[in-house]
Motif scaffolding. Structure first.
Motif, PDB file in Angstrom:
ATOM      1  N   UNK A  32       0.651  -1.561   0.168  1.00 46.25           N
ATOM      2  CA  UNK A  32       0.365  -0.251   0.005  1.00 46.25           C
ATOM      3  C   UNK A  32       0.724   1.518  -0.221  1.00 46.25           C
ATOM      4  N   UNK A  33       0.833   2.112  -0.901  1.00 45.81           N
ATOM      5  CA  UNK A  33       1.547   3.063  -1.468  1.00 45.81           C
ATOM      6  C   UNK A  33       3.059   3.140  -0.957  1.00 45.81           C
ATOM      7  N   UNK A  34       3.336   2.134  -2.101  1.00 44.75           N
ATOM      8  CA  UNK A  34       4.750   1.924  -2.333  1.00 44.75           C
ATOM      9  C   UNK A  34       5.000   1.224  -0.835  1.00 44.75           C
ATOM     10  N   UNK A  35       4.449   0.819   0.525  1.00 41.76           N
ATOM     11  CA  UNK A  35       4.979  -0.048   1.710  1.00 41.76           C
ATOM     12  C   UNK A  35       4.368  -1.323   1.763  1.00 41.76           C
ATOM     13  N   UNK A  36       4.897  -2.645   2.685  1.00 38.95           N
ATOM     14  CA  UNK A  36       4.700  -3.593   3.047  1.00 38.95           C
ATOM     15  C   UNK A  36       4.181  -3.556   4.363  1.00 38.95           C
ATOM     16  N   UNK A  57      -2.927  10.094   7.348  1.00 37.97           N
ATOM     17  CA  UNK A  57      -3.030  10.328   6.283  1.00 37.97           C
ATOM     18  C   UNK A  57      -3.632   9.079   5.060  1.00 37.97           C
ATOM     19  N   UNK A  58      -3.311   8.797   5.998  1.00 32.41           N
ATOM     20  CA  UNK A  58      -3.875   6.895   5.042  1.00 32.41           C
ATOM     21  C   UNK A  58      -5.576   7.165   5.177  1.00 32.41           C
ATOM     22  N   UNK A  59      -5.080   6.624   6.534  1.00 33.88           N
ATOM     23  CA  UNK A  59      -6.763   6.426   7.179  1.00 33.88           C
ATOM     24  C   UNK A  59      -7.544   7.147   6.385  1.00 33.88           C
ATOM     25  N   UNK A  60      -7.662   8.548   6.354  1.00 37.80           N
ATOM     26  CA  UNK A  60      -8.126   9.770   5.723  1.00 37.80           C
ATOM     27  C   UNK A  60      -8.296   9.609   4.173  1.00 37.80           C
ATOM     28  N   UNK A  61      -7.702   8.685   3.314  1.00 36.51           N
ATOM     29  CA  UNK A  61      -7.571   8.667   2.366  1.00 36.51           C
ATOM     30  C   UNK A  61      -8.902   7.156   1.783  1.00 36.51           C
ATOM     31  N   UNK A  62      -8.981   6.633   2.980  1.00 37.43           N
ATOM     32  CA  UNK A  62      -9.310   4.671   2.494  1.00 37.43           C
ATOM     33  C   UNK A  62     -10.750   5.423   3.232  1.00 37.43           C
ATOM     34  N   UNK A  63     -11.245   5.447   3.649  1.00 38.45           N
ATOM     35  CA  UNK A  63     -12.273   5.913   4.068  1.00 38.45           C
ATOM     36  C   UNK A  63     -13.139   7.176   3.661  1.00 38.45           C
TER      37      UNK A  63
END
Length: 310
Positions: A32-36, A57-63
């Motif tokens: 995800x986003x270039x990392x494992x 920031x990724x949580x905001x992006x996902x939901x």
């Protein structure tokens, strides 16, 4: 899921639930986003979790709103913004079970999404409040059902201690990056004798998942889940029980269930989908007869009577 070679992923220094250093890697994860983000299991409390966890920031992006327009509950397809979806989510049979333990009082739903279940709880006579991480879903709950919904994390809502008679989480706990802190907050806001009701998927608990883990480990391969890392923790009955007891709760009851074979989501390769489908039939029989290897759990815990929180 995609199979790839299995160079040993970095292991978390300690379990995020019990702080044990006895953690092993599991043969699955997310790119995800270039990392494992690899699966790990605590040998002490049994919790399965991703390391590293998604960022804020990724949580905001996902939901985003798009999440609620798809399979936002495991085994359920449909958009929360479609009124036809609401009846399916207003689980009145569960509300009836809750009323047997707490016939009335104040009801908090954490992760209320568009408010269908919370609206049904209000119709059943409860005084209701919601918390929802997604601004779009929270706004829908306010506009469509005129519900009192706080947008954000329950720990930021600043509810008074010893307030709620019922706190409910449906398909939420597996998404939380800090389950101990959240469960302790639930304990704080519950009134003495109040109940904490949880519904949660247990995707790693099934026969297919358990045998798949063993096969991938034997072959020294790991599987990439072809989805964003929505489930940052994976629960089984024992690990969820350990989490709740650690946070002060007394277990009232736990019941494993399973999605019927014709309703399971199939997102893997053709071979993986066929295997999952075939295993679901004997798995469903075992779950219904003996209450084991379920892919969902319904758990009720209680804050002890006479115990108040500061």
């Amino acid at each position: 899921m995609t199979r790839i070679s299995n160079p040993e992923p970095r292991i978390a220094p300690q379990c995020p639930v019990c702080a044990s250093a006895s953690v092993r890697s599991l043969p699955f994860g997310y790119m995800f986003n270039g990392r494992w983000l690899g699966g790990c299991e605590c040998r002490t409390c049994g919790i399965i979790f991703l390391h590293p966890q998604p960022t804020a920031e990724e949580l905001v992006q996902m939901y985003s709103k798009e999440y609620f327009e798809g399979d936002f509950r495991c085994g359920h397809a449909g958009s929360y913004f479609d009124e036809n979806t609401h009846d399916a989510l207003a689980d009145r049979s569960l509300i009836a079970k809750i009323k047997q333990l707490k016939p009335e009082g104040s009801f908090l739903e954490i992760g209320c999404a568009g408010g269908a279940f919370l609206h049904a709880a209000r119709q059943a006579g409860y005084r209701v409040t919601g918390v929802e991480f997604s601004d779009a879903a929270a706004q829908l709950a306010r506009e469509r059902f005129h519900l009192d919904v706080f947008t954000g994390d329950v720990r930021n809502a600043q509810f008074s201690s010893n307030t709620f008679d019922v706190v409910f989480m449906g398909d939420v706990l597996e998404h939380l990056t800090e389950p101990v802190a959240t469960c302790r907050e639930v304990y704080r806001v519950l009134a003495p004798g109040g109940i904490f009701v949880i519904e949660c998927p247990m995707q790693t608990n099934t026969l297919f998942s358990r045998l798949g883990f063993a096969a991938y480990a034997l072959l020294r391969k790991r599987a990439i889940v072809n989805l964003p890392p929505y489930h940052v923790f994976e629960y089984r009955r024992s690990s969820m029980t350990s989490l709740l007891k650690r946070c002060g709760f007394t277990l009232v009851c736990a019941r494993e269930g399973i999605i019927p074979p014709h309703k399971i989501a199939l997102r893997g390769t053709g071979v993986q989908n066929l295997g999952k489908k075939l295993f679901q039939y004997p798995n469903a029989l075992l779950t219904r007869l003996f209450g084991v290897f379920g892919d969902r759990i319904e758990m009720i815990a209680q804050k002890p009577s006479g115990v108040t929180s500061a």
